[in-house]
Design an enzyme around this catalytic site. Structure first.
Site, short mmCIF file in Angstrom:
data_model
loop_
_atom_site.label_atom_id
_atom_site.label_comp_id
_atom_site.label_asym_id
_atom_site.label_seq_id
_atom_site.Cartn_x
_atom_site.Cartn_y
_atom_site.Cartn_z
N MET A 26 0.85 -1.19 0.00
CA MET A 26 0.00 0.00 0.00
C MET A 26 0.89 1.25 0.00
O MET A 26 0.44 2.35 0.34
CB MET A 26 -0.95 0.00 1.20
CG MET A 26 -1.90 -1.20 1.16
SD MET A 26 -3.51 -0.90 1.90
CE MET A 26 -3.07 -0.55 3.57
N ASN A 28 4.16 3.89 0.92
CA ASN A 28 4.85 4.40 2.10
C ASN A 28 5.95 3.40 2.50
O ASN A 28 6.03 2.92 3.63
CB ASN A 28 3.85 4.63 3.25
CG ASN A 28 4.46 5.49 4.35
OD1 ASN A 28 4.38 5.17 5.52
ND2 ASN A 28 5.10 6.57 3.98
N LEU A 29 6.78 3.11 1.51
CA LEU A 29 7.70 1.97 1.62
C LEU A 29 8.82 2.23 2.62
O LEU A 29 9.36 3.32 2.70
CB LEU A 29 8.31 1.69 0.24
CG LEU A 29 7.29 1.41 -0.87
CD1 LEU A 29 8.00 1.15 -2.19
CD2 LEU A 29 6.39 0.24 -0.52
N HIS A 33 9.58 -3.40 3.38
CA HIS A 33 9.11 -3.65 2.01
C HIS A 33 10.29 -3.98 1.10
O HIS A 33 10.19 -4.86 0.23
CB HIS A 33 8.40 -2.41 1.44
CG HIS A 33 7.15 -2.03 2.15
ND1 HIS A 33 7.07 -0.93 2.96
CD2 HIS A 33 5.92 -2.61 2.17
CE1 HIS A 33 5.84 -0.82 3.44
NE2 HIS A 33 5.13 -1.82 3.00
N LEU A 181 9.38 -3.14 11.87
CA LEU A 181 9.18 -1.98 10.99
C LEU A 181 7.74 -1.97 10.49
O LEU A 181 7.17 -3.01 10.16
CB LEU A 181 10.14 -2.04 9.80
CG LEU A 181 11.63 -1.98 10.10
CD1 LEU A 181 12.41 -1.66 8.83
CD2 LEU A 181 11.97 -0.95 11.18
N SER A 183 4.73 1.06 8.64
CA SER A 183 4.42 2.44 8.26
C SER A 183 3.82 3.19 9.45
O SER A 183 3.97 4.39 9.58
CB SER A 183 3.40 2.47 7.12
OG SER A 183 3.91 1.76 6.03
#
Ligand code: PAF
Length: 291
Positions: A26, A28-29, A33, A181, A183
């Protein structure tokens, strides 16, 4: 990297590629990711990433409009990783009409844990994942273990519906202090970021306690009582520390159900996983640890 916004262009561009490795996101890496992408590279070629903030998986009290959208920064990161295609469809492209054909995951695994606290979430996730698979037609797709229940539901969906996509699990990427980790970590204040490590620390302590109980010569019924106490103590500890715990629960890895009886407490035949979701201030964090 080519940035593609429509399904028809994606199909045309991907024609002839039979070993595509896919990472749905989705946006907002973050480093988590990027690890999914690095794993994808080992399992297929070329790598396709999608960025689509999927309205269907947001519950009414979650703010879809406020979800961080950082497309240009994301594109820069994906370029640096050597991604072949970024598929970034607009909402009208993915859902030109109300999405009434949906995937309803079985309630025994879809309505527990995350599904209990975010009704409709897995319906939204499975529906969009199936649709993305149908657009990208990958050979493999990589999902993080951070979203443990999501990974399991997507796996089961592919297996039960004979979807020809192999699902690869990627270990959770953590900051040096152990914080998984996410977002959502961006929403934490500096003080909350320090406190947030308590969640992972609690999971680690629980794992250690479970192993101690397992290796001890208590009778099995007593062992189960002790397992329940480990769970209750962890919840009390976090709540007393100012968290608002949705759940912190010891489950069987293979079906995410609780141990039915003492005979099931056998870590070599029936490995466990501890799953947790808790709010710190306004931020809801999830994490898990396999035992
Ligand atoms: O894990 C996520 O980021 C999302 O749930 C996914 C799999 C991209 C579906 O929208």
């Amino acid at each position: 990297m080519k940035v593609i916004h429509t399904i028809s262009e994606l199909r045309a561009h991907m024609r002839g590629h039979t070993r595509v490795a896919f990472v749905p996101t989705m946006g907002n890496l973050h480093e988590g990711h990027l690890e999914l992408i690095r794993t994808a590279k080992k399992h297929g070629n070329p790598v396709v990433v999608s960025i689509f903030v999927n309205r269907l998986q947001f519950t009414p009290n979650e703010d879809f409009d406020k979800y961080p959208r950082t497309l240009q920064a994301d594109i820069d990161k994906l370029n640096a990783e050597g991604v072949y295609v970024l598929f970034a469809p607009a909402e009208k492209e993915m859902y030109p009409e109300p999405q009434s054909y949906r995937i309803y995951p079985p309630t025994d695994i879809g309505d527990i844990l995350e599904g209990e606290f975010r009704p409709g979430f897995f319906n939204g996730v499975c529906t969009v994942v199936l649709k993305l698979f149908s657009c990208v037609q990958p050979l493999v797709a990589v999902f993080g273990k951070k979203d443990y229940q999501q990974l399991m539901l997507v796996r089961k969906m592919c297996s039960q519906l004979s979807i020809p996509v192999e699902i690869i699990a990627q270990d959770t990427v953590r900051a040096q202090n152990g914080l998984a980790l996410s977002s959502r970590n961006n929403y934490l204040t500096i003080e909350e970021k320090v406190k947030a490590i308590q969640l992972y620390q609690t999971l680690c302590k629980m794992r250690q306690d479970i192993l101690e109980v397992y290796n001890n010569h208590f009778d099995n019924i007593l062992k189960i009582k002790k397992i329940n106490a480990i769970e209750a103590n962890a919840k009390d500890y976090l709540n007393n520390e100012g968290w608002k715990v949705d759940y912190i629960s010891i489950r069987k890895q293979h079906d995410l159900q609780i141990l039915k009886n003492e005979d099931e407490f056998n870590l070599s035949l029936n490995p466990l996983v501890i799953l947790a979701a808790a709010k710190l201030g306004n931020t809801r964090l999830i994490d898990n640890l396999e035992v």
